[in-house]
Design an enzyme around this catalytic site. Sequence first.
Site, mmCIF file in Angstrom:
data_model
loop_
_atom_site.group_PDB
_atom_site.id
_atom_site.type_symbol
_atom_site.label_atom_id
_atom_site.label_comp_id
_atom_site.label_asym_id
_atom_site.label_seq_id
_atom_site.Cartn_x
_atom_site.Cartn_y
_atom_site.Cartn_z
ATOM 1 N N HIS A 34 43.530 -52.436 -16.013
ATOM 2 C CA HIS A 34 44.432 -51.893 -14.999
ATOM 3 C C HIS A 34 43.679 -51.154 -13.897
ATOM 4 O O HIS A 34 42.627 -50.571 -14.134
ATOM 5 C CB HIS A 34 45.401 -50.886 -15.626
ATOM 6 C CG HIS A 34 46.223 -51.456 -16.731
ATOM 7 N ND1 HIS A 34 46.543 -50.738 -17.855
ATOM 8 C CD2 HIS A 34 46.795 -52.679 -16.907
ATOM 9 C CE1 HIS A 34 47.274 -51.480 -18.668
ATOM 10 N NE2 HIS A 34 47.436 -52.666 -18.112
ATOM 11 N N LYS B 35 39.561 -41.834 -13.569
ATOM 12 C CA LYS B 35 40.052 -41.468 -14.906
ATOM 13 C C LYS B 35 38.953 -40.791 -15.710
ATOM 14 O O LYS B 35 37.793 -41.204 -15.657
ATOM 15 C CB LYS B 35 40.516 -42.717 -15.670
ATOM 16 C CG LYS B 35 41.688 -43.428 -15.039
ATOM 17 C CD LYS B 35 42.057 -44.689 -15.806
ATOM 18 C CE LYS B 35 43.238 -45.397 -15.153
ATOM 19 N NZ LYS B 35 43.569 -46.645 -15.869
ATOM 20 N N TYR C 199 43.852 -39.575 -21.356
ATOM 21 C CA TYR C 199 43.113 -39.675 -20.105
ATOM 22 C C TYR C 199 43.790 -38.899 -18.991
ATOM 23 O O TYR C 199 45.000 -38.793 -18.913
ATOM 24 C CB TYR C 199 42.854 -41.122 -19.708
ATOM 25 C CG TYR C 199 44.056 -42.011 -19.503
ATOM 26 C CD1 TYR C 199 44.466 -42.379 -18.228
ATOM 27 C CD2 TYR C 199 44.740 -42.546 -20.594
ATOM 28 C CE1 TYR C 199 45.540 -43.233 -18.042
ATOM 29 C CE2 TYR C 199 45.807 -43.398 -20.421
ATOM 30 C CZ TYR C 199 46.197 -43.738 -19.137
ATOM 31 O OH TYR C 199 47.273 -44.582 -18.956
ATOM 32 N N ASP D 80 50.471 -57.169 -19.404
ATOM 33 C CA ASP D 80 49.044 -57.496 -19.419
ATOM 34 C C ASP D 80 48.799 -58.993 -19.609
ATOM 35 O O ASP D 80 47.770 -59.509 -19.181
ATOM 36 C CB ASP D 80 48.314 -56.690 -20.489
ATOM 37 C CG ASP D 80 48.241 -55.208 -20.125
ATOM 38 O OD1 ASP D 80 48.592 -54.839 -18.981
ATOM 39 O OD2 ASP D 80 47.849 -54.413 -20.996
#
Length: 186
Positions: free
Chosen positions: A62, A72, A132, A169
């Site tokens: 992603h 991130k 995250y 996905d």
Amino acid sequence: MKVTSLSIPDVLLIEPHVFEDARGFFFESFREDVFKKETSLNISFMQDNHSKSSQGVLRGLHYQLPPHAQGKLVRVIQGEVLDIAVDIRESSPTCGQYIAEILSSDNKKQLYIPEGFAHGFLTLSDTSEFLYKTTDFYHPESERCILWNDETLSIQWPKDLTIQLSPKDLLGQSFKLSELFPVYSR
């Protein structure tokens, strides 16, 4: 904390100082002033995310397009994952290359993945819990996904797991057709 640049220098491996004794352990998982000093990055995190996954669950690859791109800071608090960061900055000398790192609750390693990278992870243990921080909010209209098994990227995923993907996905684009980051800056 110990900060190490990896083979793609903008991706940083972060190893916190862990204090252990017979009672267990303690460490600062994030401290803004130390993070900024040790990484030389002047960024702010806007959102924290927490996911739980079963063995074989692959989330990714992603990314979000500017102006909603996300850096991130990722870590695992339970279990073990194979974490992947793919450089998708068109003018970067490492465009199309990736970093693969094992993150686990045992090793307590973290990765900082800057804007301009696609990110994904595969749960290797029975389950994993993955945390995250992101430098921008989730913005569904800006989100994109690169197919996890894209032939151009040739990511070396473990062959002994049955991969499980979300419907979203499964619709990932090939790397060649993806909207990449047009501007590369260090």
